[in-house]
Design a protein around this motif. Structure first.
Motif, mmCIF file in Angstrom:
data_model
loop_
_atom_site.group_PDB
_atom_site.id
_atom_site.type_symbol
_atom_site.label_atom_id
_atom_site.label_comp_id
_atom_site.label_asym_id
_atom_site.label_seq_id
_atom_site.Cartn_x
_atom_site.Cartn_y
_atom_site.Cartn_z
ATOM 1 N N PRO A 392 0.830 -1.219 0.000
ATOM 2 C CA PRO A 392 0.000 0.000 0.000
ATOM 3 C C PRO A 392 0.860 1.263 0.000
ATOM 4 O O PRO A 392 2.041 1.233 0.354
ATOM 5 N N ARG A 393 0.239 2.378 -0.367
ATOM 6 C CA ARG A 393 0.954 3.646 -0.508
ATOM 7 C C ARG A 393 1.699 4.063 0.757
ATOM 8 O O ARG A 393 2.861 4.515 0.655
ATOM 9 N N GLU A 414 -0.147 -0.555 -4.394
ATOM 10 C CA GLU A 414 -1.367 -1.366 -4.374
ATOM 11 C C GLU A 414 -2.583 -0.452 -4.230
ATOM 12 O O GLU A 414 -2.568 0.526 -3.487
ATOM 13 N N GLY A 415 -3.623 -0.768 -4.990
ATOM 14 C CA GLY A 415 -4.845 0.018 -4.940
ATOM 15 C C GLY A 415 -4.891 1.151 -5.950
ATOM 16 O O GLY A 415 -5.933 1.796 -6.096
ATOM 17 N N GLU A 416 -3.788 1.391 -6.663
ATOM 18 C CA GLU A 416 -3.751 2.500 -7.627
ATOM 19 C C GLU A 416 -3.976 2.034 -9.060
ATOM 20 O O GLU A 416 -3.921 2.841 -9.989
ATOM 21 N N THR A 417 -4.217 0.750 -9.222
ATOM 22 C CA THR A 417 -4.589 0.181 -10.526
ATOM 23 C C THR A 417 -5.799 -0.720 -10.304
ATOM 24 O O THR A 417 -6.040 -1.171 -9.171
ATOM 25 N N ALA A 423 -1.587 -9.649 -11.822
ATOM 26 C CA ALA A 423 -2.113 -9.062 -13.056
ATOM 27 C C ALA A 423 -1.102 -8.070 -13.626
ATOM 28 O O ALA A 423 -0.211 -7.570 -12.930
ATOM 29 N N SER A 424 -1.250 -7.761 -14.903
ATOM 30 C CA SER A 424 -0.297 -6.891 -15.594
ATOM 31 C C SER A 424 -0.476 -5.415 -15.273
ATOM 32 O O SER A 424 0.401 -4.603 -15.580
ATOM 33 N N ASP A 425 -1.577 -5.052 -14.642
ATOM 34 C CA ASP A 425 -1.951 -3.640 -14.494
ATOM 35 C C ASP A 425 -0.863 -2.743 -13.909
ATOM 36 O O ASP A 425 -0.624 -1.643 -14.433
#
Length: 498
Positions: A392-393, A414-417, A423-425
């Motif tokens: 997380p940020r 984490e949480g920004e995509t 996953a590739s995001d």
């Protein structure tokens, strides 16, 4: 390489047998091979061992099935769809390219030619006769013109063709006269290299030299068959990112054009559908995982997960690691909730993991050996770096205070995509923020989960495994840790398995 002009010279010497090359004293070829490598090139089973198909494969970067040159008559080719590198660079990028050759199908609109459709500049000299003497004189004139252009002008990518060894073998076989023709080609290569090194701007340029032959010969001098002597070609390569003595495990004719683009910093458009891949290419960006890759937080995270699991009545074991290492907090919380059978909510477990991990990171995090040195190297080379984390940020920001936020052009937490690793995001988002193609990026990861994410995005991967072994694979290189990363590694990682 920052601020230095990139240039490429490809010299095609027709019909030189590898065993002959290795036996003869060829000082200029030998010197290049010592600076880089000499590697055999096996002609594909579906490619006729003839000059037309082989040279077309060399300069287009695709096989005969695509370029459609099946003989020394080029009629029916598909070179408009799959052009030579000199034409593609000139027409699509406005690059200065130069081609010098005396063989008609390469240069003239005869017999279905030319192979080189529209380079920025050309030099053609027709041999006075198709004899060893005629071709020797032709090669001498081609060399003169190429020396003048290479020394006095500024082509970014050049191809110079020398045909006398092949013609000599056809007339006289692979005896002493053939060997003399090979020695003459070596001397002409030396003149081309001297011309490059005489340039006033040479000290501010990075030159890649690629010397390649198209096919071999039988002892009697013919070719077109499938004997080892005919179907074994070779490549000598030297230049930035090409380590001395470090030949790739396998080199193909299609790799030559791909290497030309890479040496110029030109990432290949996937719509070109090239069949080759470079063996040395500076990444357009390096995308780093954080936990376990740059900082020693993976052990802290594992301890946090183990203590949280114990509080839920579950002992964390080997079977749990794929659901913990490299995973987002929510993924690990969901796994612990499931295996422990607790009646606590996933959000409650995630909150406990978050708080405990952040406390540990803020008080105990250390930078892993070699991490800062690699980041400094990228800064010196002006290669952008990004941080791509499943943490997380707040955790990412805590680590950035230790690493130096200024070292990274962008960061993804984490949480920004929409989805996180595997996953590739996250990797796609980092590449998008930097304005680069993910396939031109090198991702540095320590976990199978992170490797899966980077590879799903199309990145080259350098794996520095921490808790879980990661095998080498195509477009994936494995190192024991970042201290093993040399500048050379940036150019080669993820291009060959290793």
């Amino acid at each position: 390489m920052s601020g230095r002009a990139r240039r490429v010279l490809v010299v095609g010497i027709d019909g030189v047998r590898l065993d002959t090359l290795r036996r003869l004293p060829t000082p200029h070829l030998d010197a290049l091979a010592r600076q880089g490598f000499l590697a055999p090139v096996g002609i594909d089973d579906g490619t006729p061992t003839m000059s037309g198909p082989c040279w077309a494969t060399v300069v287009t970067g695709v096989t005969v099935a695509k370029h459609g040159v099946w003989s020394n008559d080029f009629t029916g080719h598909r070179l408009v769809v799959f052009p030579d590198f000199a034409t593609r660079l000139a027409e699509q990028d406005g690059r200065r390219t130069f081609v010098a050759a005396g063989w008609e199908p390469l240069m003239l609109a005869r017999g279905g030619g030319p192979l080189f459709q529209a380079p920025a500049r050309t030099a053609y000299v027709s041999p006075t006769a198709h004899t060893p003497e005629g071709w020797d004189a032709c090669d001498a004139q081609i060399t003169e013109e190429a020396v003048r252009v290479l020394a006095g002008d500024d082509p970014e990518a050049s191809f110079v063709y020398l045909g006398a060894p092949d013609e000599t073998a056809h007339f006289l076989g692979c005896g002493s006269e053939y060997e003399s023709a090979v020695l003459a080609a070596d001397e002409r290569l030396g003149r081309l290299l001297d011309a490059v090194r005489s340039r006033p701007s040479y000290e501010n340029e990075d030159w890649t030299f690629l010397v390649v032959t198209d096919h071999g010969h039988t002892d009697a001098g013919g070719h077109g068959g499938r004997t080892e002597e005919e179907r074994t070609a070779w490549l000598i390569a030297a230049g930035p990112g090409i380590a001395a003595g470090a030949a790739p495990r396998a080199v193909r004719h299609v790799d030559v054009a791909a290497q030309v683009f890479a040496s110029l910093g030109r990432h290949v458009d996937r719509h070109w559908t090239l069949d080759g891949r470079p063996f040395a290419a500076a990444p357009h960006a390096v995308l780093f995982d954080m936990d376990g890759t740059l900082v020693d937080t993976e052990a802290l995270w594992l301890r946090t997960a183990r203590e949280t699991a114990a509080g839920l009545g579950h002992e964390l074991g080997e079977a749990d690691l794929p659901f913990v290492l490299g995973r987002a907090v929510a993924d690990t919380a969901a796994h612990l909730q499931r295996v422990s059978g607790t009646d606590r909510s996933m959000q409650s477990v995630a909150g406990e993991l978050d708080a405990a991990f952040l406390t540990a990171v803020e008080s105990e995090t250390t930078v892993l050996p070699g991490a800062l040195e690699v980041l400094d190297l990228l800064r010196d080379l002006d290669i952008p770096a990004a941080l791509v984390s499943a943490s997380p940020r707040p955790v990412v920001d805590a680590v950035l205070k230790l690493l130096g936020a200024e070292r990274f052009r962008t960061t993804v937490a984490e949480g920004e995509t929409p989805r996180t690793k595997p996953a590739s995001d996250p990797y796609l988002a980092a590449a998008r923020a930097l304005g680069v193609d993910p396939a031109a990026c090198l991702a540095v990861e320590d976990s199978p989960t992170g490797v899966a994410s980077a590879e799903a995005a199309g990145c080259r991967v350098l794996a520095v495994a921490s808790f879980t072994e990661i095998p080498a694979a195509p477009r994936r290189t494995v190192l024991r840790d970042l201290r093993a990363m040399e500048p050379q590694t940036l150019w080669t990682a993820g291009l060959q398995a290793g």
